[in-house]
Write an enzyme that holds these catalytic residues in place. Structure first.
Site, PDB file in Angstrom:
ATOM      1  N   ASP A 242      21.129 -10.656  43.593  1.00 46.39           N
ATOM      2  CA  ASP A 242      20.358 -11.163  44.729  1.00 46.39           C
ATOM      3  C   ASP A 242      21.074 -12.393  45.281  1.00 46.39           C
ATOM      4  O   ASP A 242      20.919 -13.504  44.780  1.00 46.39           O
ATOM      5  CB  ASP A 242      18.937 -11.527  44.303  1.00 46.39           C
ATOM      6  CG  ASP A 242      18.050 -11.892  45.497  1.00 46.39           C
ATOM      7  OD1 ASP A 242      18.594 -12.220  46.570  1.00 46.39           O
ATOM      8  OD2 ASP A 242      16.813 -11.841  45.358  1.00 46.39           O
TER       9      ASP A 242
ATOM     10  N   HIS B  97      18.176 -19.239  47.601  1.00 51.88           N
ATOM     11  CA  HIS B  97      18.055 -19.625  46.199  1.00 51.88           C
ATOM     12  C   HIS B  97      19.219 -20.478  45.695  1.00 51.88           C
ATOM     13  O   HIS B  97      19.268 -20.799  44.503  1.00 51.88           O
ATOM     14  CB  HIS B  97      17.929 -18.373  45.338  1.00 51.88           C
ATOM     15  CG  HIS B  97      16.859 -17.443  45.806  1.00 51.88           C
ATOM     16  ND1 HIS B  97      15.525 -17.762  45.727  1.00 51.88           N
ATOM     17  CD2 HIS B  97      16.925 -16.209  46.391  1.00 51.88           C
ATOM     18  CE1 HIS B  97      14.813 -16.761  46.237  1.00 51.88           C
ATOM     19  NE2 HIS B  97      15.636 -15.818  46.630  1.00 51.88           N
TER      20      HIS B  97
ATOM     21  N   ILE C 131      14.692 -22.410  46.160  1.00 53.63           N
ATOM     22  CA  ILE C 131      13.624 -21.948  45.288  1.00 53.63           C
ATOM     23  C   ILE C 131      14.169 -20.908  44.307  1.00 53.63           C
ATOM     24  O   ILE C 131      15.200 -20.283  44.541  1.00 53.63           O
ATOM     25  CB  ILE C 131      12.459 -21.337  46.093  1.00 53.63           C
ATOM     26  CG1 ILE C 131      12.923 -20.090  46.870  1.00 53.63           C
ATOM     27  CG2 ILE C 131      11.871 -22.370  47.041  1.00 53.63           C
ATOM     28  CD1 ILE C 131      11.799 -19.361  47.605  1.00 53.63           C
TER      29      ILE C 131
ATOM     30  N   GLY D 198      11.797 -14.954  43.134  1.00 54.75           N
ATOM     31  CA  GLY D 198      10.518 -14.464  42.649  1.00 54.75           C
ATOM     32  C   GLY D 198      10.679 -13.501  41.485  1.00 54.75           C
ATOM     33  O   GLY D 198       9.889 -13.513  40.528  1.00 54.75           O
TER      34      GLY D 198
END
Length: 285
Positions: A187, A192, A207, A210
């Protein structure tokens, strides 16, 4: 450009060959924070190839190919990556995942919901190898700023947390470099990793993925409820209700809510238990 739901939903499924070996599994587990403390036999089960246990959530990154990559380039979609957030995830496994494998995975868009200011894209995928079905997934992506195309709002399912104290509480620190490590599993969204890109998306810093918090929470269930045996997991679903940042602590509250069923929530300790995962259920043997 506005979403053309009719065109996107009419797109042909995409099929890809995926392969992985023990190094991919080990890297994925490291991206969930496995290996702390480094000498703990319970942690080494996720990192040493002579005893490697594979978490079912590895299906989300197997082959280094995220099933959302092709979906976001589907005709009828013209989406700003800075506005894409993971909305929900389901993984259902048919048998234990091997630490090395070769499979065919087929993915397709099954729904587009119009939430007004945002859209929700629903992708389903399934993988099989020479022995038969391995897993199925459903991924929901929240597309900020992409609503208003005239579609249906879609369902809004919520699962209330039990009105009693949890049966188990697990706290797991998130390493400062965890997002940088997790992204190596496939990803590559700069949200991120790149502070400037994160700022464009409205965050003061990158962040955590998820799916990393998703995997962390399942590992907490496996380790604290299932005797460290991930082969007992049958399905696992969640709604991503908020973000978590590297360096914070994930607090996972677990409730036994029936035979073979665990419900959980995950929150960010340092931000007054801000909700990270909600409507989350693990089904197991």
């Amino acid at each position: 450009m506005p979403i053309d739901a009719e065109r996107a939903l009419a797109a042909e499924p995409t099929t890809a060959r995926i392969a992985w070996d023990h190094k991919d599994v080990q890297l994925y587990h490291l991206g969930l924070g496995a290996g702390t403390p480094a000498l703990d036999p319970q942690e080494l089960r996720y990192l040493l190839e002579d005893r490697l246990h594979v978490l079912p959530t590895f299906a989300t990154v197997a082959g280094g190919r995220m099933n959302v990559t092709d979906a976001l380039s589907t005709p009828g979609l013209d989406v700003d990556l800075a506005g894409v957030l993971h909305g929900g995830q389901l993984v259902r496994v048919h048998r234990p995942l091997p630490m090395r494998g070769d499979a065919e995975q087929t993915s397709r868009i099954v729904a587009l919901h119009d939430k007004g200011k945002a859209a929700v894209l629903v992708i389903e995928s399934a993988a099989s190898d020479a022995e038969g079905p391995l897993w199925e997934q459903q991924t929901q992506l929240f597309l900020r700023g992409e609503g208003g195309f005239g579609g249906e709002r879609g369902p809004s399912e919520r699962i209330a947390a039990p009105e009693r104290e949890p049966d188990t509480v697990v706290e797991k620190p998130i390493r400062e470099d965890q997002a940088l490590l997790y992204r190596l599993s496939g990803d590559w969204n700069p949200l991120h990793a790149d502070p400037e890109f994160a700022a464009l998306a409205g965050f003061d810093r990158p962040i955590l993925h998820g799916l990393s918090s998703y995997g962390m929470a399942l590992k907490a269930v496996v380790d604290s409820v299932l005797g460290g045996d991930p082969t007992r997991v049958r399905s696992y679903r969640t709604r991503f209700a908020g973000v978590v940042f590297p360096g914070e602590t994930l607090r996972v509250r677990l409730w036994h809510v029936g035979e073979g069923r665990v419900q959980l929530t995950a929150t960010a300790v340092e931000r007054e238990d801000a909700t990270v995962l909600a409507d989350t259920v693990v089904e197991h043997t």
